[in-house]
Every structure is written in C-alpha cells, then in structure tokens.
Design a protein around this motif. Sequence first.
Motif, short mmCIF file in Angstrom:
data_model
loop_
_atom_site.label_atom_id
_atom_site.label_comp_id
_atom_site.label_asym_id
_atom_site.label_seq_id
_atom_site.Cartn_x
_atom_site.Cartn_y
_atom_site.Cartn_z
N GLY A 158 1.01 -1.12 -0.03
CA GLY A 158 0.12 0.14 -0.41
C GLY A 158 0.82 1.50 -0.29
N LYS A 159 0.46 2.65 -0.09
CA LYS A 159 0.63 3.76 -0.29
C LYS A 159 1.32 4.34 1.19
N GLU A 160 2.58 4.14 0.86
CA GLU A 160 3.87 4.33 2.16
C GLU A 160 3.79 3.40 3.12
N GLY A 161 3.01 1.98 3.21
CA GLY A 161 2.83 0.77 4.10
C GLY A 161 1.71 1.13 4.30
N ALA A 162 0.49 1.77 4.12
CA ALA A 162 -0.46 1.71 5.14
C ALA A 162 -1.63 0.49 4.99
N THR A 163 -1.73 0.10 3.67
CA THR A 163 -2.56 -1.81 3.98
C THR A 163 -2.02 -2.16 4.62
N ILE A 164 -0.46 -2.87 4.10
CA ILE A 164 0.15 -3.76 5.17
C ILE A 164 0.60 -3.55 6.97
N ARG A 165 0.40 -1.88 7.08
CA ARG A 165 -0.17 -1.97 9.09
C ARG A 165 -1.28 -1.96 9.08
N ASN A 166 -2.26 -1.85 7.89
CA ASN A 166 -3.43 -2.28 8.74
C ASN A 166 -3.56 -3.69 8.46
N ILE A 167 -3.28 -4.50 8.15
CA ILE A 167 -3.16 -6.51 7.86
C ILE A 167 -2.58 -6.41 9.25
N THR A 168 -1.46 -5.51 9.69
CA THR A 168 -0.92 -6.30 11.24
C THR A 168 -2.11 -5.85 12.40
N LYS A 169 -2.65 -4.81 12.18
CA LYS A 169 -3.38 -3.92 12.73
C LYS A 169 -4.43 -4.66 12.95
N GLN A 170 -5.26 -5.37 12.42
CA GLN A 170 -6.55 -6.19 12.34
C GLN A 170 -6.09 -7.47 12.67
N THR A 171 -5.17 -8.11 12.13
CA THR A 171 -5.10 -9.79 12.25
C THR A 171 -4.00 -10.14 13.41
N GLN A 172 -3.19 -8.64 14.60
CA GLN A 172 -2.10 -9.19 15.53
C GLN A 172 -1.16 -9.64 15.49
N SER A 173 -0.47 -9.00 13.82
CA SER A 173 0.08 -10.07 13.32
C SER A 173 1.45 -9.55 12.83
N LYS A 174 2.91 -9.82 12.77
CA LYS A 174 3.78 -9.23 12.11
C LYS A 174 3.98 -9.83 10.69
N VAL A 175 3.93 -8.71 9.88
CA VAL A 175 4.15 -9.21 8.36
C VAL A 175 5.45 -8.80 7.81
N ASP A 176 6.35 -9.54 7.33
CA ASP A 176 7.40 -9.47 6.07
C ASP A 176 7.17 -9.17 4.91
N VAL A 177 7.53 -8.51 4.14
CA VAL A 177 7.21 -8.74 2.86
C VAL A 177 8.82 -8.50 2.16
N HIS A 178 9.18 -9.93 1.45
CA HIS A 178 11.26 -9.57 1.21
C HIS A 178 10.55 -10.09 0.20
N ARG A 179 11.23 -8.15 -0.41
CA ARG A 179 10.97 -7.14 -1.54
C ARG A 179 12.10 -7.38 -2.52
N LYS A 180 13.43 -7.21 -1.64
CA LYS A 180 15.11 -7.13 -2.20
C LYS A 180 15.31 -8.76 -2.55
N GLU A 181 14.55 -10.07 -2.03
CA GLU A 181 15.53 -11.10 -2.44
C GLU A 181 14.50 -11.34 -3.64
N ASN A 182 15.65 -12.50 -4.17
CA ASN A 182 15.54 -12.48 -6.06
C ASN A 182 15.36 -11.92 -6.48
N ALA A 183 16.39 -11.29 -7.02
CA ALA A 183 15.62 -9.98 -7.32
C ALA A 183 15.86 -10.28 -8.84
N GLY A 184 14.54 -9.50 -9.22
CA GLY A 184 14.07 -9.92 -10.85
C GLY A 184 13.15 -10.95 -10.69
N ALA A 185 12.37 -12.11 -9.35
CA ALA A 185 11.72 -12.99 -9.65
C ALA A 185 10.42 -12.76 -9.83
N ALA A 186 9.35 -13.79 -10.05
CA ALA A 186 8.41 -13.53 -10.48
C ALA A 186 7.13 -13.37 -9.30
N GLU A 187 7.91 -13.98 -8.03
CA GLU A 187 7.09 -13.76 -7.19
C GLU A 187 8.29 -13.96 -5.93
#
Length: 554
Positions: A212-241
């Motif tokens: 989400g914009k400036e992390g808003a969506t993922i912050r909402n996910i963590t707040k609503q679900t009481q979870s810690k969510v890590d998105v590994h964006r820099k792993e496997n550069a250029g990978a489809a997933e």
Amino acid sequence: MNKLYIGNLGDSVTAEDLGKTFDDHKIPYSGQFLMKTGYAFVDCPDDQCAMKAIETFSGKVELKGKCMEVEHSVPKKQRTRKLQIRNIPPHLQWEVSSLLLCCLLCLSVNTDSETAVVNVTYASREHARQAIQKLNGYQFENHALRVSYIPDETSELEGGQRGPDNGRRPGYGPRGGPRGGSPSSGMPSKPPHADIPLRLLVPTQYVGAIIGKEGATIRNITKQTQSKVDVHRKENAGAAEKPISIHSTAEGCSSACRMILEIMQQEAKDTKTADEVPLKILAHNNFVGRLIGKEGRNLKKVEQDTDTKITISPLQDLTLYNPERTITVKGAIEACCLAEVEIMKKVREAYENDIAAMNAPEQETVHVYIPAQAVGAIIGKKGQHIKQLSRFAGASIKIAPAEAPDSKMRMVIVTGPPEAQFKAQGRIYGKLKEENFFGPKEEVKLETHIKMAAAAAGRVIGKGGKTVNELQNLTAAEVVVPREQTPDENDQVIVKINGHFYASQLAQRKIRDILTQVKQPQKGGMGPGPNPQGFTEMGSPTQGLTQDHQPRRK
C-alpha cells in the motif's frame, strides 16, 4: 545489542563500584548503571565494547567476593532457546547456521547489510547458553560472530511487568527473512507469535498493492490481525514471485493470509492480469512428507474437505541452499483459506514433533581416522585423557584395534548425539594440533566415516551426483560414496568425509539431514505405492552405487 546485564552482584555493590571496575579495566560505558537487587544494567558505546566487557568480566572478575556474570541484557526470565547470530559473512550464512549443531533449523536471515543475521532455535536453554559462550567472538573468515538471546516477550519481569517487544522474531527459510525497514511499522507492541511462521509466495506484481501507499495497507493488516508481516521485496531480484512471512498465532496468520488473498484477487481483477490467484504456501521439506501422508491420503483429505486442488513442487526443485517446497492451492478464496488452516495445522504438528524429538536426540556413530602414532596422545596416561574427553563430550569414545601391524591410521569410534559428536571430534582435532602431529601452519584434516542404509545412498549422491556435488561445494569437505561397496550384515554402506573440523561437521550435519528425510516416510510420510500428481520423489534408492562420486570442486 549494546546493553549489558551484570549479574551475581552482592547487595552492597553500588553503581560507583561497577564504574570503578569498568574504569580499572579500561572498558568504556555510556550513561549510568541501572541498579537492581543482585544485578544491574549498563549501555556500552558499541558492540565491540560490549563484547570486550563480556570477555573481560564474565566469570573472571570478582566484585566484593562474588564473580561477576556479564551478558547481553536479557534477564534470565526472558532467556529462551532462541539465539540471534550476527556479523556472519553473507556468502556463508547457511554454512554457519548448519554449524550450530544443536539448532533445529535456521529461522531467518537478513542479507540487507554487509553481513548476515541468522536466528536459530536450540533443543534446550542450556544448549543455547553453551552456544553463546562458545560462539560469541568466534573468528569466522575475519568476522567475529556476535551472539545474543532473542528475548521471550511473554516472560514476567520484576514487578509483574511484561517484557518489551524488543526481540526480533524468526522468519523461515532462505528465500527471505525479517529485516529492518520492512513496511510493518505501526503494528501492535505485543503481537502474539507462533514458533513457526506462515510463509507465502506471492506474484511480484501484487507486492505494491499488499504494502500500500507508504505502507498503509500492510500496517492495516498487522493491526487487524495482530500479526507481524514481512514482505521480502529485495530477495531474488527480478524473480516473478516474492516471499512473505507472517508471525502470529495460527488464527492471526490465517486472518492475515485471507486479507492478502483478497487484496491480490482485487488487484488481479482491477488490472485484468489474472482470473484467479492461487494461494502458495512455502514449507520446509522436513515437514512435507507428513503433510502428504501415506500414499497422499492426508493431502487428498484436505482437498476433499475444502473443495480445492493442491499440488506440491517436486523434490527435484530442492537444493541444499533452498530446502522449501511450494504448496499451491487452487479454488475460491474461502476454500483456499480453509485449506491453509488444515495445511498449517499439519506443518505445525510436524514441527512440534521434531522439537520433542530434539529433547531425546538419536545416538549417532562416527568413525574418525587419526594417525597411528597419535593414539597414545588421545588415550593419555593410564587412559585418563580419553576418559576425561568422554565425560566432557557426553559420548562413548573407543580406539579400534589396528587393522594390521603396520597400519598408518587408527579408527576412533565416537557414539553420541550431535552435540556430543561436535565436542568429542573438536577435542580430537585440537589434541592432534596441540601435540604437533600437524605442522604449525598446517590445517588438521581428518577422514571420517558415517554408515547409512544402502537404500539411502542414492539420496546422498543425488541425480547425476547433484546432491553430493552441492555438499562438497557448500561445506569445503570432500564427500565420497565409494563405488562397488558390498553392504554389511546390516545392509549398510559408508560415506567418507575428509576435511578440516568445521567442514567435516557441516558435511556430517547435512548428510544426517538427508538421512532423516529418508526415514520420514517410514513414520507416516510418503510410504510405498504410487505418488499423487505433483509429489514425484527424486532418484532411484540405489542410484550411483556403482561408481565413485567425487564431483569436480568449484
């Protein structure tokens, strides 16, 4: 972590006493000592000063009649079986995690910085304590390892307060781990955590929508679900997933998974990029056999109960660097969410069973070959050295009779669990160096033999020698399954390992891991009979026994 915990202090010890002690030993510190009954806390300017204080004071310096205990600031009530090892050369992160022989599995790696970070879980708190003592400051390729506890946030502290959420929680597997700067700020200060996270694999094109914009969506996910969510964006550069790790209770993980699926489905609809977005779960191969069940029965039941289609990536896709398999679930969002609950229930059960098994480790036997003239040094006067070594390591250590009068090598039989093997073999290597059986600049390299079922040899070798080749490249040890072996009376053959201590230990652990996976079908895993679609197992069980497997070293 630069804050220190100073324990075993007498009631009369003051902040001035501690300050003078630090000054006398030229150990810099920042601010004031926070005094408690029997212990204190203090900050150091940097990690190097903290390590120097630990090495200088802990168990060595007395203050008013008591020997100080100095450690990184995790009070005893918060110490767990979980440690964080920092300052690892990035290209050696998996080798180091495997060298920590009491650890169940590597739970996270941070490769954003110039050095790697590994989180590990040990079989017991005592094993973790010993690991801190032995590994802190250990020089590994010009990097001094830094080891500290991952605090238990749920343990009660002084005055009944709860511990702060200052311990980094584990991720899982080599495709990515928790990292600073991941867009998960704003999460609750005390999220519930499970020992094993839910790992998802999502199309790279949807990562922006999930964050989400400036992390808003993922912050909402963590707040609503009481979870810690890590998105590994820099792993496997250029990978489809890209992988995502979710840390929470089982319910929290499932809620976060549902929200992520709904976001991806909406994004696919808005961008008209896909009609359906499948759920992809990553799970360590150690757990997958028990998820599938004998002849695929467990997985078929999940499919039937949830009205989904489930496939699992084949074993051929695994490498020593990537032990995870991809579980793909296709169906409606509601059906996929139900399937996730059942899949992760099986995975968590397998994990808990493995933890329980760690508390009663299986006995292992390793044959270590030493120069014949070194036998006296290992045995010692009236057998004292070998007895002390056996007690220290918690292992049975015996010298086998010479095969011939002029034998140049003698076999030492070491029997015990993994930690005992590490201790005993380490002392044997050290004794040979200490007694000058190797030159001052010569590295001690010994040959060790492990016996295994003849039917498992093909898995150690791998298709076309792939696995044994990876073993050699990864461990820097020579690994050979001799050709034309005749199995012994127990239908066993040997694998030979030659190398310096850490190379040999890493190779032994990796081979044991492979043998454990071979045994799992016998405990309710794949079992005999045809395999379900997508569950193809690799290689023939006796593949490669007719030739030496010494693949070319990189």
